[in-house]
Design an enzyme around this catalytic site. Structure first.
Site, PDB file in Angstrom:
ATOM      1  N   ASP A  77       8.833  -1.800   5.119  1.00 27.23           N
ATOM      2  CA  ASP A  77       8.468  -3.213   4.950  1.00 27.23           C
ATOM      3  C   ASP A  77       9.566  -4.130   4.411  1.00 27.23           C
ATOM      4  OD1 ASP A  77       6.646  -5.241   5.367  1.00 27.23           O
ATOM      5  OD2 ASP A  77       5.716  -5.065   3.394  1.00 27.23           O
ATOM      6  N   ASP A 124      -1.072  -1.405   5.509  1.00 20.54           N
ATOM      7  CA  ASP A 124      -1.141  -1.805   4.106  1.00 20.54           C
ATOM      8  C   ASP A 124      -2.440  -1.320   3.460  1.00 20.54           C
ATOM      9  OD1 ASP A 124       1.130  -3.081   4.856  1.00 20.54           O
ATOM     10  OD2 ASP A 124       0.466  -5.105   4.375  1.00 20.54           O
ATOM     11  N   ASP A 176       1.805  -2.226  -1.863  1.00 17.32           N
ATOM     12  CA  ASP A 176       2.732  -3.168  -2.494  1.00 17.32           C
ATOM     13  C   ASP A 176       2.458  -3.246  -3.991  1.00 17.32           C
ATOM     14  OD1 ASP A 176       4.165  -4.214  -0.185  1.00 17.32           O
ATOM     15  OD2 ASP A 176       2.247  -5.094   0.412  1.00 17.32           O
ATOM     16  N   HIS A 201       0.676   1.877   2.885  1.00 17.28           N
ATOM     17  CA  HIS A 201       1.711   1.030   2.297  1.00 17.28           C
ATOM     18  C   HIS A 201       1.121   0.248   1.130  1.00 17.28           C
ATOM     19  CE1 HIS A 201       5.293  -1.391   2.029  1.00 17.28           C
ATOM     20  NE2 HIS A 201       4.546  -2.476   2.059  1.00 17.28           N
TER      21      HIS A 201
HETATM   22 ZN   LIG Z   1       5.051  -4.411   1.600  1.00 17.97          ZN
END
Ligand SMILES: [Zn+2]
Length: 1149
Positions: free
Chosen positions: A280, A417, A168, A166
């Protein structure tokens, strides 16, 4: 064979009858036209018509294939336009002859699904659940899962372990920092590690990162990427630019980031995403699923859903369902959705219910590494000695998890993450799991087949099992807000966090849409002008397309679930803000030079000079954290040219506001020389100090759809302009007013305590003379409603866990009424263009304005707030509307501005659970009235008591809320918010009989919202006296139908020449559903139709489309309607269904 021939004859026969009936109907309709002139007996016509209407309806049903032909005939007969040139008032285009006297035509279409309450409705689930949060044991928020052990004897457990990372695009670090530190290593290693073993798999979601990496890698690596994709080892999931927030994002931006990602994928990789992956985002919206389905995706995975809802779905084995739009009476919008059952998407919460065990199968946490298991039992490397014990321990978790699902196919994700950065991590995960899978393979008595997989692998297997079992998934309607991950931790804070940037987001969005449309029209016009398909040589088309692309990508990046949510670290917020700010400036350049070319009477005079632009905006934004400031326009006897662009598809009457250096000014239409109604107001440097040099000039402009109109402003003779008149009120301490140019009076005697009142033709308002705040509204129809505005403070709880960027934890006492030791200064202004009441409090300036306009712009109240809470500690400022609308415990808020969702206030839930995202609208209603609050920015909304509606304006919170951000939110700024408040009569309002009725905004509210979100854009021509001759640009002959919104006209990238505009444009139309219980009086200026078929050539006339191909919503080429499926030439008839967005690949000209 025989049967089909019979069918063909039948269909042919029916068709002939249909055409004959249509002819007969044509004659009759002409008769109906005569009837109004009193030449035909009315009753007979009416009977004939309704009879024929029934017949036509039946025939249409049979003749779906011939729908388009029928529609063309009908449109040519029925469509009457409301040309803005003549100012003729418009018209319901069709069905007044069809006996629908009290209902608006078109409502029939939008109305249909109201009874379609099949399947599960999430609101009903909320009514049902106790929200008691008992301790579930190992699965804390769930229950103990039991199984016999023989459940898989017949059909073995088929398990797909889906590796993911994941990433971001900005959170604790900026997008670029994450890329440098982590993402590029992840992707580089992916190439190596997946190539080592064809059984290994990986999914990737964020195209923002993927495309950046693609630019960095050589052709050899690119080939490996393509090979992995072809082999099904790598799957691009969702394929959006980011994994978008689903609460604050407007559907324009949600779709645009999806288009940007899909177009990139198509261009570089030629694959098509089929599964969505959203693990998320903090709550999930059906608007997103609508877009995914429209983009061609079949399946999707979601994760952050209220723990009590998850538990309920797990118990019912309905974690997998067909997610259907609330308004859809068909199954067209269905998408297969898998909801993850447990707390998180990390490894401890995905293998099964017990995180202490699952964590032992996260081999990145092997002893000696940087991360470990908080449950204090570390993972062990899989060896021959322990493989049996380990495999059985894991299998037990898999089996328990499997019991929560209908089918024996199981999806388990493997990641977290920014995982899979180092090559050792890849080895640890893939080799240890492979040993476990091998063990399962060697032990058929365990009845489990486990392997690495992608989402497509999983969903394919699921579909196969469902088909084999002859079962289908249940249907579900509704949304997954407001998310709670534990206890009373409701994630309703982020609906408001960093409101300054939530507003900047919408400013960029409006600028981008306006620029896209104007740029597409300009290039089409240039090609038409040159006649050889080329653009004008001096026009920087390539540069401008780059600016557009950067603008698209900045907006797209900000839709990330730590962007527009306001949940990133301070420096990351500045990075986003800077991108938004620069994009606005860049797009303005594209707008200005496009408008320049379009306006020139003599196109040969066009010259592009970036350092000396011909047009400038009438305002300046000086920094990423600054509000726009109007620039001062110096006036003389020589006319200054103002250019106004109307980015909406509707003719509108708008008030244009500029700042000039003279209290005497005059505005004329440059074309006709006709003077415009204008008003001069003071520019208040302080609440009681008017500037002696700057003056606000407002005038009423008539703006045809998508037009550029030119006005001339000159200095006028002294005293010739209408000046606003002011009265000031302050309890106990009358203010000293400094102004030399305006008439100021003070209330005296009995007037002092009388309520303040303003009115126009449509509405009258009353406000408190003490605070200036609104108290009551009366419509021309006689409808009166108490509508009181209040301001409130929320604090945060005294408990250990306090409000932060994500969470709203106000404590039990709730809100305190805002009070100030100093009574506020109240300033009332009255003039011919608008009148308003401004209340100046210490923490905010609140203004209610009434425009003295005909048409819909005069029907609502404009509310604006300027908020500054930088002096506060742990406080949130709210604006509440207290009305006597008998709304019970229900209200409606929008989802991404795409649709309305009913909300219920329930005593069993804490206060913070009742706050919902509001992207652009919410309303309260009873049987006779509706109060709508339309907004120009996203924020939290709630209705805590009947008749009340409140929005949070800003929040300042000193502490972290323990969700990883590691800071409070204290970077508040001077923040603006803007609304329209609309009171409407309801007639024959839909009765709510149980269930959740589907409601829409009224047509008037749609148009008001459109005007609010897409204000006219004002440009000023250089003050050079040698101005070339300009003429207005009027691309459309009339407004689009009231319910058809031009979502975008987005130039596509050239397939041959990278980074350049092609002739192809994505035409995106959204046909809005609208409420039937309020008919606007007087009728609106636009027209509408009860038919789904719309002739694009007609509604866009005189624009010509040389080709029109319907496509999926993200314009993937393979989604296009095949060339042969439509006639080669006009007419281009499209079917626009209410509530639906339609995408077309078109060439203009
Ligand atoms: Zn996220």
């Amino acid at each position: 064979m025989k049967r089909s021939r019979v069918l063909a004859v039948l269909v042919g026969g029916v068709f002939i009858v249909a055409v004959m009936s249509l002819n007969r109907m044509l004659e009759l309709m002409q008769g109906a036209g005569l009837k109004q002139r009193g030449e035909t007996p009315a009753g007979q016509v009416h009977d004939d018509l309704s009879h024929l209407q029934q017949k036509i309806d039946r025939l249409e049903h049979l003749l779906s294939d011939n729908n388009r032909l029928v529609a063309t005939l009908r449109d040519s007969l029925l469509q009457r336009k409301a040309p803005w040139e003549t100012g003729a008032r418009a018209n319901v285009s069709s069905d007044s002859a069809h006996g629908q006297t009290d209902r608006l035509p078109g409502c029939r279409l939008a109305d249909e699904p109201k009874d379609g309450a099949n399947g599960v409705q999430l609101l009903d689930v909320y009514d049902l659940l106790p929200f008691d949060n008992p301790d579930g044991g190992a699965w804390k928020q769930g229950f103990e899962i039991r199984y016999q052990g023989n459940e898989w004897d017949e059909q073995p457990l088929e398990l797909f372990l889906v590796p993911h990372s994941h990433n971001d695009p900005g959170w604790l670090k900026t997008f670029d920092s994450y890329y440098q530190d982590q993402t590029k290593h992840i992707l580089n290693n992916m190439l190596i590690k997946l190539s080592e073993d064809s059984r290994r798999k990986m999914i990737w979601a964020e195209i923002s990162f993927f495309s950046k990496w693609w630019n960095d890698i050589d052709d050899q690596k690119r080939e490996i990427v393509k090979r992995l994709l072809r082999a099904g080892q790598l799957e691009l999931v969702t394929g959006g630019w980011v994994m978008a927030d689903e609460a604050n994002s407007h559907y324009f931006a949600l779709l645009d980031q999806l288009i940007e990602g899909h177009q990139w994928i198509q261009r570089h990789l030629g694959v098509k995403p089929s599964s969505g992956w959203a693990v998320d985002p903090f709550g999930h919206s059906p608007s997103m699923t609508y877009l995914l389905k429209g983009a061609g995706l079949r399946d999707m995975v979601i994760q952050r859903v209220h723990y009590a809802v998850k538990k309920h779905f797990a118990k019912q084995q309905t974690l997998e369902f067909l997610w259907r739009q609330s308004w859809d009476s068909s199954s067209r919008s269905d998408i297969t959705c898998h909801m993850m059952p447990f707390y998180s998407y990390d490894v401890p919460h995905t293998c099964g219910p017990n995180p202490a065990i699952c964590c032992q199968f996260d081999f990145h946490r092997l002893p000696g590494g940087r991360v470990s298991c908080p449950w204090r039992i570390p993972p062990q490397p899989i060896t021959e000695q322990n493989v049996q014990e380990r495999a059985l321990l894991l299998l037990d978790q898999y089996r328990q998890k499997s019991r929560l699902f209908h089918s024996p196919v199981l999806l388990v994700s493997l990641g977290d993450d920014f995982r899979f950065v180092e090559s050792s991590e890849w080895d640890a995960q893939f080799s240890n799991y492979q040993k476990l899978f091998d063990y399962f393979d060697q032990h058929p008595e365990l009845h489990v087949k486990a392997r690495f997989g992608t989402l497509s692998d999983y969903f394919k297997a699921l579909r196969r099992r469902l088909t084999a079992a002859g079962t289908t998934l249940p249907t579900l309607r509704g949304d997954f807000f407001t998310y709670s991950d534990r206890d009373d931790h409701y994630w309703s804070g982020y609906f408001t966090s960093r409101p300054f940037y939530k507003r900047l987001d919408r400013t960029l969005e409006a600028t981008l849409r306006a620029t896209e449309i104007l740029f597409s029209l300009t290039t089409a016009e240039m090609r038409r002008y040159r006649g050889d398909g080329h653009l004008v040589a001096d026009f920087p088309a390539h540069q401008h397309f780059q600016r557009l692309t950067t603008g698209r990508r900045s907006l797209a990046l900000f839709q990330h679930h730590d962007g527009v949510t306001g949940t990133a670290r301070d420096p990351v917020v500045v990075d986003y803000g800077t991108r938004l700010f620069h994009s606005i400036l860049n797009l303005r350049q594209v707008l200005q030079s496009s408008a320049h070319w379009l306006l020139l009477l003599d196109k040969s005079q066009y010259h592009y000079d970036q350092s000396k632009p011909f047009l400038k905006m009438d305002d300046v934004i000086s920094a990423q954290d600054a509000l726009p400031q109007k620039t001062l326009l110096t006036l003389s006897d020589e006319p200054r040219s103002l250019i106004i662009f109307n980015p909406t598809e509707q003719l509108r009457t708008s008030v244009i506001s500029i700042v000039v250096d003279s209290p005497d000014a005059r505005v004329v239409d440059a074309q006709t020389g006709q003077p415009m109604t204008a008003q001069i107001s003071a520019v208040w440097e302080e609440p009681t100090l008017a500037s002696a040099e700057d003056f606000q000039l407002d005038f009423v402009a008539q703006l045809p759809p998508l037009s550029l109109v030119v006005y001339h402003v000159t200095k006028a003779s002294v005293g010739s302009a209408n000046r606003a008149r002011y009265t000031f009120h302050r309890r106990g301490n009358p203010p000293t007013i400094q102004t030399e140019h305006f008439q100021v009076s003070r209330p005296e005697g009995p007037d002092t305590d009388a309520p303040l009142s303003l009115s126009n033709k449509h509405v009258q308002i009353w406000s408190s003379s003490e605070t200036g705040l609104l108290q009551k509204l009366r419509l021309q129809s006689g409808l009166v409603r108490q509508v009181q505005v209040q301001f409130l403070w929320y604090g945060t709880t005294r408990n250990r866990d306090k409000s932060g960027a994500y969470l709203f934890l106000p404590g039990e006492e709730g809100a305190q009424l805002y009070s100030s030791s100093e009574p506020p200064l109240v300033r009332v202004s009255r003039g011919p263009v608008f009148s308003d009441i401004t209340s100046c409090f210490r923490h905010f300036t609140h203004r209610v304005r009434l425009y003295h306009l005909e048409g819909h712009a005069g029907k609502s109240l404009e509310i604006s707030n300027m908020v500054d809470i930088r002096s506060e500690v742990n406080r949130e400022l709210a604006m509440r509307i207290v009305s006597n609308v008998a709304s019970g415990n229900r209200f409606y808020s929008d989802l991404n501005s795409f649709q309305m969702q009913q909300r219920r206030t329930l005593a069993k839930l804490p206060l913070q659970a009742h706050f919902y995202p509001m992207t652009s609208a919410s309303f309260l209603q009873d049987e006779t009235s509706r109060v709508s609050l339309l907004s120009a920015q996203s924020q939290a909304v709630a209705s805590l008591r009947p008749g009340e509606l409140e929005v949070i304006l800003d929040r300042r919170l000193q502490q972290d809320d323990n969700l990883g951000l590691g800071q409070g939110i204290t970077d508040n700024k001077l923040t603006a918010s803007l609304y329209q408040l609309l009171l409407e009569d309801r007639r024959g309002g839909a009765q709510e009989v149980g269930g959740a009725s589907v409601q829409h905004l009224s047509l008037l509210a749609h148009l008001t919202s459109l005007s609010l979100c897409h204000p006219p854009i004002t440009m000023v021509a250089t003050s050079d006296s040698q101005l070339p001759k300009l003429r207005p640009f009027l691309p459309l002959q009339s407004s689009l139908p009231c319910d058809v919104h031009l979502l975008n006209l987005r130039t596509l990238e050239d397939t041959q020449e990278a980074g350049s505009p092609s002739q192809e444009v994505a035409l995106l139309l959204h046909r809005k559903g609208f409420d039937c219980s309020s008919a606007p009086e007087p009728p609106l200026q636009c027209s509408w139709s009860a038919h789904e078929e719309v002739n694009l050539d007609d509604i866009f006339s005189p624009l010509q489309f040389s080709s029109v191909r319907q496509s999926g919503l993200t314009l993937l080429r393979e989604d296009d309607e095949p060339e042969s499926a439509r006639p080669q030439r006009a007419p281009h008839v499209a079917r626009l269904r209410p509530m639906e967005i339609s995408a077309f690949r078109v060439e203009i000209g």
